[in-house]
Design a protein around this motif. Sequence first.
Motif, PDB file in Angstrom:
ATOM      1  N   LYS A   5       0.828  -1.204   0.000  1.00  0.00           N
ATOM      2  CA  LYS A   5       0.000   0.000   0.000  1.00  0.00           C
ATOM      3  C   LYS A   5       0.863   1.254   0.000  1.00  0.00           C
ATOM      4  CE  LYS A   5      -4.546  -0.813   1.856  1.00  0.00           C
ATOM      5  NZ  LYS A   5      -5.464  -0.488   2.930  1.00  0.00           N
ATOM      6  N   ARG A   6       1.946   1.240   0.766  1.00  0.00           N
ATOM      7  CA  ARG A   6       2.847   2.406   0.809  1.00  0.00           C
ATOM      8  C   ARG A   6       3.463   2.645  -0.558  1.00  0.00           C
ATOM      9  NH1 ARG A   6       5.623   1.002   6.363  1.00  0.00           N
ATOM     10  NH2 ARG A   6       5.822  -0.872   5.176  1.00  0.00           N
ATOM     11  N   GLY A   7       3.860   1.574  -1.236  1.00  0.00           N
ATOM     12  CA  GLY A   7       4.443   1.701  -2.568  1.00  0.00           C
ATOM     13  C   GLY A   7       3.449   2.262  -3.564  1.00  0.00           C
ATOM     14  N   LYS A   8       2.214   1.763  -3.485  1.00  0.00           N
ATOM     15  CA  LYS A   8       1.160   2.252  -4.375  1.00  0.00           C
ATOM     16  C   LYS A   8       0.880   3.723  -4.096  1.00  0.00           C
ATOM     17  CE  LYS A   8      -3.528   1.227  -5.885  1.00  0.00           C
ATOM     18  NZ  LYS A   8      -4.705   0.388  -5.698  1.00  0.00           N
ATOM     19  N   SER A   9       0.828   4.076  -2.821  1.00  0.00           N
ATOM     20  CA  SER A   9       0.578   5.461  -2.431  1.00  0.00           C
ATOM     21  C   SER A   9       1.703   6.370  -2.906  1.00  0.00           C
ATOM     22  CB  SER A   9       0.425   5.547  -0.915  1.00  0.00           C
ATOM     23  OG  SER A   9       0.219   6.869  -0.507  1.00  0.00           O
ATOM     24  N   ALA A  10       2.935   5.917  -2.772  1.00  0.00           N
ATOM     25  CA  ALA A  10       4.077   6.710  -3.227  1.00  0.00           C
ATOM     26  C   ALA A  10       4.035   6.885  -4.739  1.00  0.00           C
ATOM     27  CB  ALA A  10       5.381   6.050  -2.799  1.00  0.00           C
ATOM     28  N   ASN A  11       3.668   5.837  -5.451  1.00  0.00           N
ATOM     29  CA  ASN A  11       3.551   5.931  -6.909  1.00  0.00           C
ATOM     30  C   ASN A  11       2.464   6.923  -7.304  1.00  0.00           C
ATOM     31  OD1 ASN A  11       5.569   4.073  -7.342  1.00  0.00           O
ATOM     32  ND2 ASN A  11       4.187   2.353  -7.665  1.00  0.00           N
ATOM     33  N   GLN A  12       1.333   6.876  -6.610  1.00  0.00           N
ATOM     34  CA  GLN A  12       0.238   7.798  -6.911  1.00  0.00           C
ATOM     35  C   GLN A  12       0.655   9.243  -6.650  1.00  0.00           C
ATOM     36  OE1 GLN A  12      -2.854   6.180  -4.466  1.00  0.00           O
ATOM     37  NE2 GLN A  12      -3.645   4.884  -6.104  1.00  0.00           N
ATOM     38  N   ARG A  13       1.380   9.475  -5.562  1.00  0.00           N
ATOM     39  CA  ARG A  13       1.857  10.833  -5.256  1.00  0.00           C
ATOM     40  C   ARG A  13       2.842  11.304  -6.315  1.00  0.00           C
ATOM     41  NH1 ARG A  13       2.222   8.850   0.027  1.00  0.00           N
ATOM     42  NH2 ARG A  13       4.495   8.808  -0.118  1.00  0.00           N
ATOM     43  N   ALA A  14       3.723  10.413  -6.735  1.00  0.00           N
ATOM     44  CA  ALA A  14       4.715  10.774  -7.752  1.00  0.00           C
ATOM     45  C   ALA A  14       4.030  11.121  -9.071  1.00  0.00           C
ATOM     46  CB  ALA A  14       5.708   9.633  -7.950  1.00  0.00           C
TER      47      ALA A  14
END
Length: 80
Positions: A5-14
Amino acid sequence: MSAKKRGKSANQRAIAFLLILLQTTLIVVNAENRLQQGDPPIEVFMWVINQCIPVLKQASSLQEKRKKSLLPKHRRSEDK
């Protein structure tokens, strides 16, 4: 929060950041073109401001959503 989830969230923010950067870059390029075509600088400046306001609102909204998602669940329910 899981690592996935953190990786997905970081990707979405990027992606959101890059899209906002792209929008801003396109506004600047368009403003430069308008200046080269002879539009008055003050008119172009006002146009840039009017174009940037929605982008800034969008960035602020994304930041608020991110802050709310980082709050503990009991705090989120208190905010409503």
